[in-house]
Enzyme design. Structure first.
Site, PDB file in Angstrom:
ATOM      1  N   THR A 397       0.888  -1.153   0.000  1.00 56.25           N
ATOM      2  CA  THR A 397       0.000   0.000   0.000  1.00 56.25           C
ATOM      3  C   THR A 397       0.923   1.199   0.000  1.00 56.25           C
ATOM      4  OG1 THR A 397      -1.667  -1.315   1.115  1.00 56.25           O
ATOM      5  CG2 THR A 397      -1.764   1.024   1.570  1.00 56.25           C
ATOM      6  N   ASN A 417      -3.847  -3.562  -2.447  1.00 61.08           N
ATOM      7  CA  ASN A 417      -3.677  -4.721  -1.584  1.00 61.08           C
ATOM      8  C   ASN A 417      -2.307  -5.360  -1.763  1.00 61.08           C
ATOM      9  OD1 ASN A 417      -4.615  -6.153   0.597  1.00 61.08           O
ATOM     10  ND2 ASN A 417      -5.435  -7.815  -0.638  1.00 61.08           N
ATOM     11  N   ASP A 439      -9.411  -8.785   1.310  1.00 66.31           N
ATOM     12  CA  ASP A 439      -9.584  -8.113   2.610  1.00 66.31           C
ATOM     13  C   ASP A 439     -10.924  -8.452   3.261  1.00 66.31           C
ATOM     14  OD1 ASP A 439      -7.113  -6.994   2.627  1.00 66.31           O
ATOM     15  OD2 ASP A 439      -7.761  -4.924   2.373  1.00 66.31           O
ATOM     16  N   SER A 469      -7.378  -1.711   7.088  1.00 63.28           N
ATOM     17  CA  SER A 469      -6.620  -1.243   8.257  1.00 63.28           C
ATOM     18  C   SER A 469      -5.969   0.110   7.992  1.00 63.28           C
ATOM     19  CB  SER A 469      -5.517  -2.242   8.606  1.00 63.28           C
ATOM     20  OG  SER A 469      -6.072  -3.454   9.027  1.00 63.28           O
ATOM     21  N   GLY A 488       1.210  -1.252   5.134  1.00 64.75           N
ATOM     22  CA  GLY A 488       1.648  -2.362   5.986  1.00 64.75           C
ATOM     23  C   GLY A 488       0.559  -3.327   6.385  1.00 64.75           C
TER      24      GLY A 488
HETATM   25  N1  GLY Z   1      -5.388  -3.653   1.696  1.00 66.69           N
HETATM   26  C1  GLY Z   1      -4.871  -3.166   2.904  1.00 66.69           C
HETATM   27  C2  GLY Z   1      -5.870  -2.520   3.772  1.00 66.69           C
HETATM   28  O1  GLY Z   1      -6.855  -2.031   3.271  1.00 66.69           O
HETATM   29  O2  GLY Z   1      -5.729  -2.451   4.959  1.00 66.69           O
END
Ligand code: GLY
Length: 586
Positions: A397, A417, A439, A469, A488
């Site tokens: 990310t 992602n 996710d 996240s 992360g």
């Molecule tokens: N794909 C990472 C997040 O949305 O947390």
């Protein structure tokens, strides 16, 4: 790290800061000049403070070309929001392993003129034909790569819609102007760095399965070396259509037709209605206080701000500054264990689930959780009331933080992602699609790619946004304003938590982005730590308190942060030493 006393290329009217006030053996003339300079400095500080404007800008992003593009747009008269469009779009071009117009993100905004604070939600949605069991085989077993690689793994992108909305509702410049740097880099190409080369090596086989992706991102089917000149002509065309037609340039017309056809031909389930119906949404961020710091961060469908605030609420019951380093780390881990568990139990897309956010973010709830925390002993996650299942998030990310001379703030975390997302490009578009569907809790009861546990609240449903996240965050005290965030995956929240605790100790951006990292997310019940994240003494001490430790073997995260010290009216900015980003103050 850049700050106004240091690397700032143009000292401008604050040059006097560098002179300091302690020169010795000044003659009367010099003393008088110095005194006048002091007065001038004081006047400048007072005016700047009273007007609530830094007068200069600071940008920290994951790529030098993105930081440069932000300043280019500011120089053309754009505001922070125009610059944010330019930075987001350039990152999409120059960091295709991390974010892109085939993905999504969250932009946390503060408009200085009226103080409006909002989160722009450009998170992907599940296609309308999506089903909760779409990644399970006939025996109910997960089809492991189906939610990670290829057209079926892709949610409906939100980044283009968010950029259009950002321009329309907050920008000053035409969208075409803000997108120009990205179009230029896509058209003319640029030399890829080490991070690109490593990510391409990791995802070589997924990229090879998509002829269009392979032709663009690989060098004759092989992951290229650093220095490879990456040209993206089709992406430049798609960006030009967005520049010309706005939202309809991506979600309608030629682009939408090529995207849907490409996805369908490769076994995906997108329909024209998925794209036509996509909207970027404005949401209220979550807010809370920790030891005099106002924290503003991403609300659902990101879990970031909620987990961050819940952990800080738990920690606010301890005087961490007076504790030994080991107990402090132990308590941070115990707070994370509980806050991540609630993530898995309760959080999802607010359009689909009722979440007890007031309770989760209340001081009373945190006090209740604290009761069962022992300062000398880890509580196994299995001893907490169980969350239903596990999920994980991709960590490739990107993030950038920015403040403009008016005091407008943007913290944006953007994602496709996993590295290079799904690895799939619909022919003729140049758009690398995300694999954000992973996710969701794709296989109830089992961990996803990052080992997070997620439940019914995050089950797949048509049109639903998958739980994230990502945690773009503002921190404010009476003296300081900070803007920060990082990529992360599930570790994003614990990295931001460690940065907030460092901010609370009075340190600046260079320290927040460098701080050694460790992480606990409830399940798996282990403390992960990067090399240098825990000392040998910490490791022995935590093990003796009952924690199970697991080294990651590599340093993780790529935090970018800016700070405005409002008392001295001084900007500073820093990019994570683990990454390739650049932070500058101008
Ligand atoms: N794909 C990472 C997040 O949305 O947390």
């Amino acid at each position: 790290m850049a700050d106004f006393d240091g690397k700032a290329p143009s000292a401008g009217r604050f040059e006097v800061i560098r002179y300091g006030f302690g020169r010795s053996r000044l003659g009367w003339r010099c003393a008088a000049v110095a005194f006048l300079k002091c007065l001038l400095f004081a006047a400048v500080v007072c005016v700047a403070h009273a007007s609530g404007r830094p007068g200069h800008a600071a940008i920290a992003s994951a790529h030098p070309l993105a930081t440069q593009a932000g300043f280019e747009i500011l120089d053309q008269g754009g505001n922070a929001f125009d610059a944010a469009i330019a930075i987001s779009a350039v990152l999409a071009v120059v960091e295709p392993q991390s974010s892109g117009i085939g993905g999504g993100g969250f932009w946390l905004l503060r408009r200085a003129a009226d103080g409006k604070t909002v989160m722009l939600d450009g998170r992907e949605t599940a296609p309308l034909a999506a089903r909760p069991d779409m990644y399970l085989d006939t025996r109910g077993e997960p089809r492991l790569s189906a939610s990670l690689d290829g057209a079926l793994a892709a949610g409906i992108p939100g980044l283009p819609a968010a950029l259009v909305r950002l321009s329309k509702d907050y920008g000053r410049l035409p969208l075409a102007k803000s997108l120009a740097p990205a179009i230029r880099h896509a058209e003319n190409g640029f030399a890829v760095g080490l991070r690109y080369a490593k990510a391409a090596k990791d995802r070589e086989s997924a990229l090879r399965q998509s002829p269009a992706a392979s032709a663009i991102f690989l060098d004759q089917g092989i992951a290229p070396q650093p220095g490879f000149h990456l040209v993206q002509k089709d992406l430049a065309k798609t960006l030009r259509r967005i520049a010309r037609f706005g939202h309809a340039g991506f979600y309608g017309g030629t682009t939408a037709r090529l995207l849907v056809q490409g996805v369908k031909d490769a076994g995906g389930i997108w329909q024209a209605g998925d794209l036509a119906g996509y909207r970027a949404l404005e949401r209220a961020p979550v807010q809370g206080m920790y030891r005099g710091i106002r924290i503003t961060s991403a609300g659902p469908p990101s879990s970031g701000g909620t987990v961050l605030l819940e952990a800080l609420n738990i920690l606010s019951g301890y005087d961490l500054a007076r504790m030994d380093a080991l107990t402090r780390k132990h308590l941070v881990i115990e707070a994370e264990r509980r806050a991540y568990r609630d993530r898995d139990l309760y959080l999802g897309d607010p359009a689909f689930v009722n979440m007890p956010l007031n309770r989760l973010l209340s001081a009373a709830y945190a006090a209740g959780l604290r009761v069962a925390i022992r300062p000398d002993r880890a509580l196994p996650s299995a001893a907490l009331a169980a969350a239903p299942e596990a999920s994980r998030q991709g960590d490739d990310t990107s993030h950038f933080s920015l403040i403009d001379r008016h005091g407008n703030l943007v913290a944006a975390t953007l994602s496709i992602n996993n590295s290079f997302g799904s690895g799939f490009v619909p022919p003729g578009t140049g758009v690398l699609l995300n694999d954000e569907m992973d996710d969701f809790a794709t296989a109830p009861g089992r961990p996803n790619a990052y080992g997070l546990v997620g439940g019914g609240a995050n089950a797949i449903a048509p049109g639903k946004r998958m739980l994230s996240s990502m945690s773009p965050t503002f921190l404010e005290t009476k003296d300081r304003t900070a803007v920060l965030g990082t990529p992360g995956g599930s570790r994003i929240i614990s990295m931001v938590l460690l940065a907030v605790l460092d901010f609370a100790e009075g340190r600046g951006p260079e320290s927040w982005v460098s701080v050694g990292r460790f992480h606990h997310q409830y399940l798996p019940d282990v403390v992960e730590y990067e090399p240098g994240g825990l000392s040998d003494e910490d490791i022995r001490g935590l093990e003796s308190r009952g924690h199970r430790l697991k080294p990651t073997g590599y340093r993780y995260g790529d935090m970018h942060a800016v700070q405005w010290d409002r008392v001295r009216n001084r900007l500073s900015a820093a990019s994570d030493p683990r990454g390739e980003g650049v932070a500058e103050v101008k």
